[in-house]
Each structure stands twice: as C-alpha cells, then as structure tokens.
Design a protein around this motif. Structure first.
Motif, short mmCIF file in Angstrom:
data_model
loop_
_atom_site.label_atom_id
_atom_site.label_comp_id
_atom_site.label_asym_id
_atom_site.label_seq_id
_atom_site.Cartn_x
_atom_site.Cartn_y
_atom_site.Cartn_z
N VAL A 35 0.82 -1.00 -0.09
CA VAL A 35 0.09 -0.03 -0.09
C VAL A 35 0.83 1.12 0.04
O VAL A 35 0.78 2.27 -0.94
N MET A 36 1.80 1.02 0.87
CA MET A 36 2.99 2.40 0.80
C MET A 36 3.50 2.47 -0.62
O MET A 36 3.72 3.57 -0.97
N MET A 37 3.67 1.47 -1.24
CA MET A 37 4.70 1.42 -2.27
C MET A 37 3.81 2.16 -3.52
O MET A 37 3.99 3.14 -4.11
N ALA A 45 15.56 4.13 -0.61
CA ALA A 45 16.40 2.92 -0.08
C ALA A 45 15.18 1.63 0.22
O ALA A 45 15.86 0.40 0.11
N GLN A 46 14.07 1.90 0.69
CA GLN A 46 13.11 1.00 0.82
C GLN A 46 12.79 0.34 -0.42
O GLN A 46 12.46 -0.99 -0.66
N LEU A 47 12.56 0.91 -1.56
CA LEU A 47 12.31 0.39 -2.72
C LEU A 47 13.30 -0.51 -3.33
O LEU A 47 13.10 -1.46 -3.90
N GLY A 49 15.57 -2.03 -1.51
CA GLY A 49 15.63 -3.17 -0.52
C GLY A 49 14.27 -4.21 -1.00
O GLY A 49 14.74 -5.43 -1.27
N TRP A 50 13.35 -3.70 -1.55
CA TRP A 50 12.28 -4.62 -2.05
C TRP A 50 12.91 -5.19 -3.26
O TRP A 50 12.75 -6.44 -3.27
N VAL A 51 13.30 -4.47 -4.11
CA VAL A 51 13.71 -5.11 -5.48
C VAL A 51 14.99 -5.99 -5.11
O VAL A 51 14.99 -7.16 -5.64
N ALA A 52 15.70 -5.48 -4.18
CA ALA A 52 16.82 -6.72 -4.00
C ALA A 52 16.31 -7.97 -3.35
O ALA A 52 16.78 -9.11 -3.62
N GLU A 110 18.75 -2.25 -11.71
CA GLU A 110 19.78 -1.00 -12.04
C GLU A 110 18.92 0.24 -12.23
O GLU A 110 19.40 1.39 -11.90
N ALA A 111 17.31 0.05 -12.28
CA ALA A 111 16.65 1.30 -12.96
C ALA A 111 16.24 1.92 -11.32
O ALA A 111 15.84 3.03 -11.55
N VAL A 112 16.45 1.25 -10.35
CA VAL A 112 16.20 1.78 -8.92
C VAL A 112 17.45 2.08 -8.40
O VAL A 112 17.62 2.64 -7.17
N GLY A 113 18.65 2.01 -8.98
CA GLY A 113 19.87 2.60 -8.42
C GLY A 113 20.83 1.57 -7.90
O GLY A 113 21.78 1.90 -7.32
N LEU A 114 20.58 0.36 -8.10
CA LEU A 114 21.26 -0.84 -7.42
C LEU A 114 22.38 -1.13 -8.67
O LEU A 114 22.01 -1.02 -9.85
#
Ligand SMILES: O=C(O)c1cc(C(=O)O)c2c(n1)C(=O)C(=O)c1cc(C(=O)O)[nH]c1-2
Length: 252
Positions: A35-37, A45-47, A49-52, A110-114
C-alpha cells in the motif's frame, strides 16, 4: 449431525472459481508495504530493498517450476509448463532471443539505482525473505504436482498489482528509470496466460470432490501467506538494513 465439507457435494465449477477468486482479499496488494509502495510513500532505500529481496523470489520461480515438471508424468502439461521456465530464464531458439524475466528483474534493480552485483550477489536478501520463498519451493518439491500447480494461482491477482506499479511509479518515483518497468509489462500477458492454464487444471482436477476443492483453497491460502510473509520480512528488515550506505527510512 452436521456434515463436514468433505462429505458435501462438490461446488459447481463457477462457485469453486468464485471461492478461489474471493481469496484476493488476502493478496499482498493489501499488505501495508505494498500500500505504501502504491501511494509513493517508500524511500529510495526501501524500494531498493524490495527489489533486492524480491530477486530471491524471481530466481526461485523457475526452480519451483522445474520441481513441478520433474514430478509430472503428463506430457501435455509439461509442454505448457516449460514455457514458465523459459519466461524467467530466457532462451535463444532458432535465432529468437529473449533474455527472460530474471534478467529483466536485474534491469529493474539497475533502474532503482542498484548495481547488477547488488542484486545477483543476494547480499541484501534478509533471512526471513529466504525462509518465505524457500517454503514455496519446498512445497513444490515435497507435495504432489497437482497441489503445486494450484499453489501458483496467486497469479490470478498479479496482473492488477503489476498494472498498479506501471501506473503509479512514473509519478510516485520519477527517479526510477522507466525502462526498468518492462518486467511488469511483460508479466501482464505472461501471468494471464499462466493463470488460464493453471486455473483450468485446478478447476478440473480438484472438482472431483468437495474435500479436494477445500484442499485447493487451503493451498491457495498457503501461497498467499508466503507472499504476505515475504512482504513482512522486507518491511521489518528495513528498520535495520543499509543499502549502499543509505539508511532505510531516510527520505531520498
Ligand atoms: O509482483 C508480484 O506481486 C508478483 C506476484 C506473483 C504471485 O502472485 O505469485 C508472481 C509474480 N509477481 C511474478 O512476477 C511471477 O513471475 C510469478 C510466478 C508465480 C508463480 O507462483 O509461479 N507467481 C508470480
């Protein structure tokens, strides 16, 4: 004496399908983290963390599908099921090439910066996320293949959550490279096709008795719980983890 569900006549196919679809109320789209997403309330950092963490689910899916195929003596079912492995692992057949969903998820990373290595090294995957995903793979390894097919039916509800991300991320997270959303676009058609097959099989196989229908509903609940537990694991871990020196919880 009241008959238990096992003694009752089977639900009609329509009723059984409606009961399966009714389980959407426990789908992880309703989890506070998702819901927060959708509301744009996650930090960078939370986004990340989810992708990772979700990458661990991505790499487990074809392993789970291979477990189903290894138990399934029905050639027709294997012919359809193998497509799921190709979707995620990718393929190059007769000059046609598809890098596959795992590669698309790395590009989302990569798109979220990882970096690619941040994702593929699994270094940000937290223990409880592994436990949740491993429970799904172990289910497919240990239970009859018909039950494992039913456990994939959370995908009934997945196109909605993929579409939600395609619709909301460009406004809510403009710093995410929009090319990274391709994974979700691909899944819109792939998930609908998977579900048409998995649902048809489940309605046929489990409608032989009311007890089997109740078992299918229990299995779907188990899988909904896997996804819910995965979201719990990611949300809780973000009180603690650091991604590339950024404290989760600090707004980007
Ligand atoms: O992003 C999501 O919320 C989500 C959920 C699910 C699901 O409901 O199981 C899947 C996926 N994505 C997905 O991308 C995917 O390939 C997939 C395969 C399966 C499965 O159980 O075989 N579920 C899902």
């Amino acid at each position: 004496m009241r008959a238990c569900a096992g003694d009752a006549p089977p639900l009609s196919r329509e009723e059984f399908e409606a009961r399966l679809r009714g389980k959407s109320t426990s789908y992880h789209i309703h989890h506070p983290f998702h819901v927060m997403m959708a509301e744009g309330r996650l930090t960078r950092a939370q986004l990340q963390g989810w992708v990772a963490n979700r990458f661990y689910y991505q790499i487990a899916i074809p392993v789970k599908d291979a477990a189903i195929m290894s138990h399934c003596p029905d050639r027709e079912i294997r012919r359809e099921w193998i497509q799921r492995i190709l979707d995620h692992d990718g393929y190059e057949i007769g000059g046609v090439k598809d890098p596959g969903g795992i590669e698309a998820w790395i590009r989302l990373g990569e798109a979220v910066g990882l970096t690619r290595d941040d994702v593929t090294s699994l270094r940000f995957v937290v223990p409880a996320a592994r436990f949740a995903v491993d429970a799904y793979v172990n289910f497919a390894r240990q239970r009859p293949w018909q039950e494992a097919i039913a456990s994939s039916l959370t995908e009934l509800f997945a196109p909605h959550i993929h579409q939600q991300r395609i619709d909301t991320w460009p406004q809510q997270y403009p710093w995410v490279d929009a090319a990274g959303l391709q994974y979700f676009r691909n899944r819109l058609t792939q998930a609908r096709r998977d579900v048409a097959h998995g649902l048809r099989f489940t309605l046929d196989y489990f409608s032989r008795s009311r007890a089997l229908q109740e078992r299918a509903l229990e299995i779907l609940q188990f899988k909904l719980d896997v996804l819910w537990a995965l979201a719990d694991a990611i949300m809780l871990s973000q009180c603690e983890i650091e991604i590339r020196g950024e404290k989760a919880g600090a707004r980007a």
